[in-house]
Design an enzyme around this catalytic site. Structure first.
Site, mmCIF file in Angstrom:
data_model
loop_
_atom_site.group_PDB
_atom_site.id
_atom_site.type_symbol
_atom_site.label_atom_id
_atom_site.label_comp_id
_atom_site.label_asym_id
_atom_site.label_seq_id
_atom_site.Cartn_x
_atom_site.Cartn_y
_atom_site.Cartn_z
ATOM 1 N N SER A 155 0.848 -1.097 -0.077
ATOM 2 C CA SER A 155 0.025 -0.259 -0.077
ATOM 3 C C SER A 155 0.982 1.185 -0.093
ATOM 4 O O SER A 155 2.039 1.365 0.472
ATOM 5 C CB SER A 155 -0.893 -0.100 1.292
ATOM 6 N N TYR A 181 -0.221 -0.231 10.549
ATOM 7 C CA TYR A 181 -0.550 -0.608 9.343
ATOM 8 C C TYR A 181 0.705 -0.144 8.261
ATOM 9 O O TYR A 181 1.064 -1.305 7.451
ATOM 10 C CB TYR A 181 -1.811 0.079 8.857
#
Length: 306
Positions: A155, A181
């Site tokens: 990501s 994350y």
């Protein structure tokens, strides 16, 4: 490297004209989001696709839908919980025969603080350690295929944090969901670098990617994301770069890289303020071979612990 495809391309467009008959693929997290569309594209090109999922009922519904839309009946559904070392080992142990494509797609995002029974940060475990263990467990099957590919779905959020080796599991610093994350997504890229260096001799190529901004169930812990500059993608567009890396002849022999919008990402020296530039960029620490080696050794040590 660049390709004829871009941010608006769909998985179907990327795989058009490619024949995957006789090939076998595993897609983790294939019961929702871009995992469904990744599996659909591969099945539509003729591959036998195993949907590796936690929820078998949801996986079965997806398999039926993919068969209905592609005509391919070679869909399998198998249980996989990436937070559970026993589940990961069981999946790999029962796999029989060569494996041509492994798409490490499953993930969690911005979870509230949570730990596995081992005391590991749950985001780092699900997003990185589980996939690391899965790929290692399937290494023999991938090598047997002769020209296998591993796709590591990362990501743009990797730009939020490097891997903090001295405090992987937030034992000493306040837990911040998006930082956790981001660290796990950096680990996804470093895995591609490390695996490419180790497994290229087995004919295995490994690349990482950002799928872009897609509104899916992945973001349920983030709240309502408002980003006027964000050009949101459909799941079919979000799956395009994964499918490109998994199946396109344009990527034959290419490994250890990070892609966004169906092209190799642009290195950035600092996190861009501009959201569009951030979505297309890659941090140098995510491609650092020394960091990749350290992550590989650390991951092996963790998985070997009681």
């Amino acid at each position: 490297m660049t390709t004829p495809f871009g941010a608006r391309s769909t998985a179907a467009e990327v795989i058009d004209g490619i024949d995957l008959s006789g090939r076998r693929a595993v897609v983790t997290g294939a019961a929702s989001g871009i995992g469904i569309e990744t599996a659909r594209a591969l099945a539509g090109a003729g591959a036998e696709v195993t949907l590796a999922v936690r929820n078998l009922e949801a996986g079965a519904r997806v398999a039926e839908d993919i068969t209905a839309t592609t005509g391919n009946k070679r869909l399998r559904v198998a249980p996989l919980d990436l937070a559970d070392r026993v589940s990961v080992a069981a999946f790999a142990d029962v796999w029989d025969g060569p494996l041509d494509i492994l798409v490490n797609n499953a993930g969690v995002m911005a979870l509230p603080e949570g730990r596995t029974p081992e005391g590991w940060d749950r985001q780092f475990t699900v997003n990185h350690l589980g996939h690391f263990a899965l790929a290692r467990g399937l290494h023999g099957a991938l090598a047997a295929a002769g020209a296998a590919r591993i796709v590591s779905v990362s990501s743009a959020a990797h730009l939020r944090s490097p891997v903090v080796f001295d405090d992987l599991h937030f034992d000493y610093r306040p837990y911040e969901p998006m930082q956790a994350y981001g660290q796990s997504k950096t680990a996804n890229v470093l895995f591609a670098v490390g695996a490419q260096a180790r497994w290229a001799g087995d004919g295995i190529t490994v690349n990482a990617l950002s799928p872009g901004g897609i509104r899916t169930n992945l973001q349920r812990h983030v709240g309502n994301i408002t980003a006027p500059a964000m050009a949101w993608k459909t799941p079919e567009q979000g799956a395009a770069t994964s499918v490109l890396l998994a199946a396109s002849p344009l990527l034959a022999g290419v490994g250890g890289r990070y892609f966004a919008d169906c092209a190799e990402a642009v290195p950035v020296s600092r996190r861009p303020e501009d959201l569009i530039a951030m979505m297309a960029g890659v941090a140098p620490y995510a491609l650092d071979p020394e960091g990749a080696d350290r992550l590989w050794t650390t991951s092996e040590r963790l998985l070997a612990s009681d």
